[in-house]
Design a protein around this motif. Structure first.
Motif, PDB file in Angstrom:
ATOM      1  N   ARG A 198       0.727  -1.172   0.100  1.00 22.95           N
ATOM      2  CA  ARG A 198      -0.126   0.073  -0.170  1.00 22.95           C
ATOM      3  C   ARG A 198       0.884   1.134   0.131  1.00 22.95           C
ATOM      4  O   ARG A 198       0.517   2.235  -0.555  1.00 22.95           O
ATOM      5  N   LEU A 199       1.922   1.180   0.682  1.00 22.44           N
ATOM      6  CA  LEU A 199       2.990   2.375   0.806  1.00 22.44           C
ATOM      7  C   LEU A 199       3.957   2.454  -0.367  1.00 22.44           C
ATOM      8  O   LEU A 199       4.092   3.648  -0.752  1.00 22.44           O
ATOM      9  N   GLY A 209       5.793   3.889  -7.430  1.00 18.27           N
ATOM     10  CA  GLY A 209       6.657   3.040  -8.495  1.00 18.27           C
ATOM     11  C   GLY A 209       7.574   2.418  -8.117  1.00 18.27           C
ATOM     12  O   GLY A 209       8.688   2.009  -8.575  1.00 18.27           O
ATOM     13  N   VAL A 210       7.586   1.910  -6.549  1.00 19.08           N
ATOM     14  CA  VAL A 210       8.595   1.003  -6.024  1.00 19.08           C
ATOM     15  C   VAL A 210       7.999  -0.203  -5.794  1.00 19.08           C
ATOM     16  O   VAL A 210       7.517  -0.621  -4.830  1.00 19.08           O
ATOM     17  N   PRO A 211       7.588  -1.274  -6.790  1.00 16.53           N
ATOM     18  CA  PRO A 211       6.738  -2.300  -6.503  1.00 16.53           C
ATOM     19  C   PRO A 211       7.552  -3.598  -6.033  1.00 16.53           C
ATOM     20  O   PRO A 211       8.777  -3.680  -6.140  1.00 16.53           O
ATOM     21  N   LEU A 227       6.631  -4.156   8.995  1.00 10.65           N
ATOM     22  CA  LEU A 227       7.505  -4.487   8.006  1.00 10.65           C
ATOM     23  C   LEU A 227       7.910  -3.158   6.897  1.00 10.65           C
ATOM     24  O   LEU A 227       9.113  -3.106   6.588  1.00 10.65           O
ATOM     25  N   ALA A 228       6.750  -2.592   6.744  1.00 13.72           N
ATOM     26  CA  ALA A 228       6.874  -1.405   6.064  1.00 13.72           C
ATOM     27  C   ALA A 228       7.977  -0.469   6.695  1.00 13.72           C
ATOM     28  O   ALA A 228       8.987  -0.042   5.895  1.00 13.72           O
ATOM     29  N   PRO A 285      -3.935   5.791   9.100  1.00 11.10           N
ATOM     30  CA  PRO A 285      -2.867   4.783   8.273  1.00 11.10           C
ATOM     31  C   PRO A 285      -1.603   5.780   7.954  1.00 11.10           C
ATOM     32  O   PRO A 285      -1.700   6.780   7.961  1.00 11.10           O
ATOM     33  N   PRO A 286      -0.581   4.899   8.455  1.00  4.78           N
ATOM     34  CA  PRO A 286       0.658   5.614   8.059  1.00  4.78           C
ATOM     35  C   PRO A 286       1.146   6.162   6.911  1.00  4.78           C
ATOM     36  O   PRO A 286       0.657   5.574   5.832  1.00  4.78           O
ATOM     37  N   PHE A 287       1.846   7.090   6.410  1.00  6.87           N
ATOM     38  CA  PHE A 287       2.152   7.748   5.224  1.00  6.87           C
ATOM     39  C   PHE A 287       3.633   8.012   4.918  1.00  6.87           C
ATOM     40  O   PHE A 287       4.459   8.061   5.897  1.00  6.87           O
ATOM     41  N   LEU A 288       3.975   8.262   3.772  1.00  4.70           N
ATOM     42  CA  LEU A 288       5.464   9.034   3.325  1.00  4.70           C
ATOM     43  C   LEU A 288       5.218  10.121   2.713  1.00  4.70           C
ATOM     44  O   LEU A 288       4.281  10.291   1.906  1.00  4.70           O
TER      45      LEU A 288
END
Length: 208
Positions: free
Chosen positions: A66-67, A72-74, A153-154, A181-184
């Motif tokens: 999700r993050l 664009g980092v699959p 893990l994220a 929900p955490p975000f970047l």
């Protein structure tokens, strides 16, 4: 009459006019997509049973996807395996270092263990850590405890992609959470993308 010098200058300017759009187009061209990056997950076994089941692992992966996928980092899980019971409880730095012998090359290695003690304050337990082997720092991997919440893990993958901790509430890299929900943020996203490209171009990871 136009002098030879003036004619030469006019020719150079014309050539520059032809070259400039090409350079501009080159700058505007989007970078190539980052290919899917491989994650291998090793789960410790205690008494013949894994310390966490597939549903728990899937929840950790779902939050990571999700993050990171929208950046664009699959990330793709490519393998699952077991960790020996001897590696289930990590009490010391040496215990963490010992996992380096079990790494799969050119993959993001995630180790799920029964417990993970804080090596700086042994009274505390940790939910996760991004660890570098002390003698061979190029060997680095993610360790997640069976007690970890779904975003751990994220969070540790954030460290794998070069992110330090954050003081912003609910940021993925912060310990200060409200339950949202955490975000970047944008700067973090660019750094993650930069590290992902570096891992691929330097052939430190083999894309899926």
């Amino acid at each position: 009459m136009i002098s030879r010098r003036a004619a030469l200058r006019a020719g150079l300017l014309a050539a520059g006019a032809l070259v400039l759009p090409r350079r501009t187009l080159a700058k505007d061209k989007a970078p190539a997509p980052i290919p899917p990056l491989p994650i291998t997950i090793a789960v410790a076994e205690v008494g013949g049973a894994k310390v966490r089941d597939e549903a728990w692992i899937d929840a950790q992966m779902t939050e990571a996807l999700r993050l990171f996928d929208p950046l664009g980092v699959p990330l793709r899980k490519v393998a699952a395996r077991s960790l020996p019971e001897a590696n289930a409880k990590l009490e010391t730095r040496a215990d963490r270092d010992a996992l380096a012998a079990l790494l799969e090359p050119k993959r993001i290695n995630v180790m799920i263990v029964e417990s993970l003690r804080d090596v700086d304050d042994p009274k505390l337990m940790r939910m996760g850590v991004h660890w570098r082997h002390r003698k061979t720092p190029a060997k680095h991997y993610v360790i997640v405890s069976a007690s970890a919440r779904p975003s751990v893990l994220a969070h540790e993958l954030g460290h794998f992609f070069g992110l330090p901790h954050s003081s912003v509430t609910d940021n993925l890299m912060s310990y200060d959470r409200t339950g949202a929900p955490p975000f970047l943020d944008e700067a973090q996203s660019r750094k993650v993308q930069s590290f992902a490209r570096m891992y691929v171009t330097e052939k430190l990871l083999t894309p899926v």
